[in-house]
Design a protein around this motif. Structure first.
Motif, short mmCIF file in Angstrom:
data_model
loop_
_atom_site.label_atom_id
_atom_site.label_comp_id
_atom_site.label_asym_id
_atom_site.label_seq_id
_atom_site.Cartn_x
_atom_site.Cartn_y
_atom_site.Cartn_z
N ALA A 36 -4.77 0.69 -4.92
CA ALA A 36 -5.13 -0.01 -3.68
C ALA A 36 -4.47 0.73 -2.53
N ARG A 37 -5.25 1.12 -1.54
CA ARG A 37 -4.73 1.77 -0.33
C ARG A 37 -5.04 0.87 0.86
N VAL A 38 -4.02 0.48 1.57
CA VAL A 38 -4.19 -0.43 2.69
C VAL A 38 -4.74 0.33 3.89
N ALA A 39 -5.85 -0.14 4.44
CA ALA A 39 -6.43 0.45 5.64
C ALA A 39 -5.53 0.07 6.82
N SER A 40 -5.06 1.08 7.55
CA SER A 40 -3.99 0.87 8.53
C SER A 40 -4.30 -0.14 9.62
N GLY A 41 -5.45 -0.13 10.21
CA GLY A 41 -5.71 -1.01 11.34
C GLY A 41 -6.20 -2.39 10.97
N SER A 42 -6.61 -2.59 9.72
CA SER A 42 -7.22 -3.87 9.35
C SER A 42 -6.50 -4.59 8.22
N GLY A 43 -5.71 -3.89 7.45
CA GLY A 43 -5.08 -4.51 6.30
C GLY A 43 -6.02 -4.68 5.11
N VAL A 44 -7.27 -4.27 5.25
CA VAL A 44 -8.23 -4.33 4.14
C VAL A 44 -7.71 -3.42 3.03
N ARG A 45 -7.92 -3.83 1.79
CA ARG A 45 -7.38 -3.10 0.66
C ARG A 45 -8.47 -2.63 -0.29
N PRO A 46 -9.08 -1.46 -0.02
CA PRO A 46 -10.03 -0.92 -1.00
C PRO A 46 -9.27 -0.53 -2.27
#
Length: 175
Positions: A36-46
């Motif tokens: 899981a890598r956290v998208a920096s500006g949104s906190g979404v976790r693909p």
């Protein structure tokens, strides 16, 4: 169009071939990996698993954008999928004739525990339960036996009812 019974016959053949491979002296457990890598500006976790990506997110109340299921929901999805697959494995092994199969998993989560609002509120999902809905030419007794086998053989079910140790560590990386 092939039926679920047709698929079960196909699955039985494939499982027999795999059993033969797994009986070899050099057979080993299959590695599993999810990142899981956290998208920096949104906190979404693909989350990347093999060549697949599943987008996970939170609800707006937790600063999410509701772009995908939460991790606890994925736990339920993982259990539902694993139970369904194990029902197929056991049915194929037994020659059971399923026409349809659906597995529903339910639970609840108490955010008062996660957000430390109430000290005795549970943190983990609670009340996990499943219903396997099956139609086909299979007796109630056979369905009971299949359920017993499924609950013995389903990896995710077993990990939940007999938790396995999880080790962890933190590694510092460059920004």
């Amino acid at each position: 169009m092939p039926t679920l019974s047709d698929y079960l016959a196909f699955k039985a053949q494939r499982m027999a071939a795999l059993r033969e491979k797994l009986a070899a002296p050099d057979a080993a457990p299959a590695p599993l990996r999810a990142v899981a890598r956290v998208a920096s500006g949104s906190g979404v976790r693909p989350v990347s698993i093999r060549e697949f990506t599943i987008v996970t997110d939170s609800a707006p109340a937790l600063a999410g954008y509701n772009l995908g299921p939460t991790a606890p929901e994925l736990l339920l999805a993982s259990l539902a999928s694993c139970l369904a697959h194990t029902y197929l494995i056991v049915a194929a092994n037994r020659g059971a004739q399923f026409e349809t199969l659906e597995v529903e998993v339910t639970a609840q989560i108490d955010f008062r525990g996660i957000l430390e609002v109430t000290p005795d509120a549970p943190i983990a999902p609670s009340g996990l339960a499943y219903i396997a809905r099956v139609s086909g030419d299979v007796s109630d007794d056979e369905l009971h036996q299949i359920r017993t086998e499924v609950e013995h053989l389903c990896p995710v079910f077993r990990a939940l009812v007999e938790p396995v140790p999880v080790s962890g560590r933190v590694e510092r990386t460059a920004s």
